[in-house]
Design an enzyme around this catalytic site. Structure first.
Site, short mmCIF file in Angstrom:
data_model
loop_
_atom_site.label_atom_id
_atom_site.label_comp_id
_atom_site.label_asym_id
_atom_site.label_seq_id
_atom_site.Cartn_x
_atom_site.Cartn_y
_atom_site.Cartn_z
N GLU A 152 -3.56 5.96 1.40
CA GLU A 152 -3.37 4.58 1.78
C GLU A 152 -4.58 4.13 2.59
O GLU A 152 -4.97 4.80 3.55
CB GLU A 152 -2.08 4.45 2.59
N LYS A 180 0.82 -1.22 0.00
CA LYS A 180 0.00 0.00 0.00
C LYS A 180 0.86 1.27 0.00
O LYS A 180 0.62 2.19 -0.78
CB LYS A 180 -0.92 0.02 1.23
N THR A 181 1.82 1.30 0.91
CA THR A 181 2.63 2.51 1.05
C THR A 181 3.40 2.81 -0.23
O THR A 181 3.44 3.95 -0.71
CB THR A 181 3.60 2.37 2.23
#
Length: 469
Positions: free
Chosen positions: A165, A121-122
């Site tokens: 995110e 995600k990051t």
């Protein structure tokens, strides 16, 4: 009240303001003109960066930190009910706002892209933030890590796109209403909150159901959990689904990935045309993250060629295979990986990078397990992942928000690693790690500090000790 800020967030107080998710929201609110305050357990560079934006940051938690005129107290799921500031908020009848609700309110009125998945995600959110900025679109973004260039995890931009995110760990990603969402993968994690894969699927289905009517879900065509989720979402006529990956049936097909040292050249087949671009970080999983970002941007109406070129400007996120330095011919790299899938991906990426540099290079890992519950459920798989390294040092479990579980220690991982043929050493005192690594390493080696806890702090100490050799 400052424009663009809900009344409850005009004078918010954040408990745990130094956390990656919390600090990002606090920064955006401060940049929008809110009077932000908060507290954290310890001093940090994040706390200082918040102060530079005019945020009041208290170190340590105490009832007196909470101002009487605060319009809300913002918390994450990690904050316990007996926190003195939370108790004081109840006494003053100050409303409590969950971090996810605060972020959702900041996303209102924007073209939002929400990036979800058990892993990646990051990185993917960061790739989009950098590329959109490079294209002059001035996006807002909230990321779970600091970008390597700007050195921040959040920004209030002047454009109409907001990239965020979306965290599934506590189901908080179900609060968002994005125009475009990405699901990178779906696996069982966060065992304190999810008892089964069915619960995970139900949570991701709810998240996908929050995409605005006519919006787009970009989803991995290769990962089994994502494939299952896509099948469960069939029949939703209000949702456009775009798949990406190696599969011949993928809408955005990864045709070829060519390693170029610490970068890759990626060719995709999209809308009947081939497109080649550079990803400036190593490893196939990062290349696939970039393809997901490309598909999401195109779904938002951005030109594919321009976006692909802009994605090449992404140079990484702190703690995501971040080079901390080099001494005596030994490179020290830091990785946030803490789940077996993430560990395997980063270890394979670094294994590929060291192989391209020198056949004599070895990969040495300093691993700190994160959470007792995760170690209990996935310790064997973590140990098996460490077999990809030439040698590993395993620290005690970093507890974070959890209490110990009887019988669950790093030995679970160490035993599994040895059974898989790995060379592994147990080290309980983290302060001795620099000496241990200095004794093991030789010129050409790469040392990878790995884990979601404070193992990241060891990098500079290892470099200092190597310099003394």
């Amino acid at each position: 009240m400052a424009p663009g800020i809900p009344t409850a967030l005009d004078r918010p107080h954040f408990i745990g303001i130094g956390g990656a998710g919390m600090s990002g929201i606090a920064k955006i609110l401060a940049q929008r003109g809110a009077k932000v305050a908060g507290s954290d357990a310890k001093e940090s560079a994040t706390a200082q960066s918040l102060r530079e934006l005019g945020v009041t940051v208290h170190i340590g938690h105490a009832a007196g930190n909470l101002a009487d005129d605060a319009t809300s107290v913002v918390v994450s799921s990690a904050i316990r009910d007996d926190n003195p500031e939370l108790v004081r908020a109840a006494e003053l009848d100050i409303p409590v706002v969950h971090r996810s609700d605060a972020l959702a309110s900041l996303m209102d009125g924007t073209r939002a892209i929400a990036v979800a998945g058990t892993h990646g995600k990051t990185t993917t959110t960061s790739m989009l933030a950098v590329a959109l900025t490079e294209m002059g679109l001035d996006p807002s973004y909230a990321i779970g890590g600091d970008l390597a260039g700007p050195g921040t995890n959040a920004l209030h931009g002047g454009g109409d796109i907001f990239v965020a995110e979306a965290d599934e760990s506590d189901r908080s990603f179900q609060k968002y209403d994005p125009q475009v969402a990405i699901v990178l993968n779906v696996e069982l994690d966060h065992h304190a909150n999810y008892a089964s894969m069915d619960e995970i699927y139900e949570s991701f289905e709810t998240f996908a159901g929050k995409i605005v009517p006519g919006g787009t879900l970009v989803i991995n065509a290769d990962q089994p959990g994502a494939v299952e989720l896509a099948q469960r979402l069939r029949g939703n006529d209000l949702l456009n689904v775009v798949t990406y990956g190696d599969s011949a049936q993928a809408d955005v097909r990864v045709h070829k990935i060519t390693p170029r040292g610490l970068s890759s050249e990626v060719t995709v087949l999209m809308n009947g045309k081939f497109l080649t671009f550079t990803v400036s970080v190593p490893g196939a999983h990062y290349a696939h993250n970039a393809v997901a970002a490309l598909a999401a941007g195109v779904a938002l109406g951005l030109p594919a060629h321009n976006l692909a070129s802009a994605l090449g400007k992404y140079t990484g996120v702190k703690r995501r295979l971040q080079l901390k330095g080099e001494e005596q011919g030994v490179q020290v790299v830091d990785s946030y990986a803490h789940h077996p899938t993430e560990m395997t991906a980063d270890l394979e990426a670094m294994r590929g990078a060291t192989a391209s540099d020198s056949s004599d290079s070895r990969l040495l890992v300093v691993f700190q397990p994160h959470l007792f519950s995760r170690t209990q459920e996935l310790g064997k798989e973590m140990g098996e992942a460490l077999a990809l390294a030439d040698a590993s040092v395993v620290l005690d479990i970093y507890p974070a928000r959890e209490d110990p579980i009887p019988g669950v220690t790093s030995a679970v991982i160490i035993d599994a690693a040895k059974e898989a043929g790995a060379e592994v050493t147990a080290v309980s005192d983290a302060s001795t790690v620099p000496d241990v690594i200095a004794g093991m390493s030789r010129p050409g080696d790469v040392v990878l500090t790995m884990g979601a806890g404070d193992v990241t702090d060891l990098g500079p100490h290892i470099l200092d000790r190597l310099a003394q050799k």
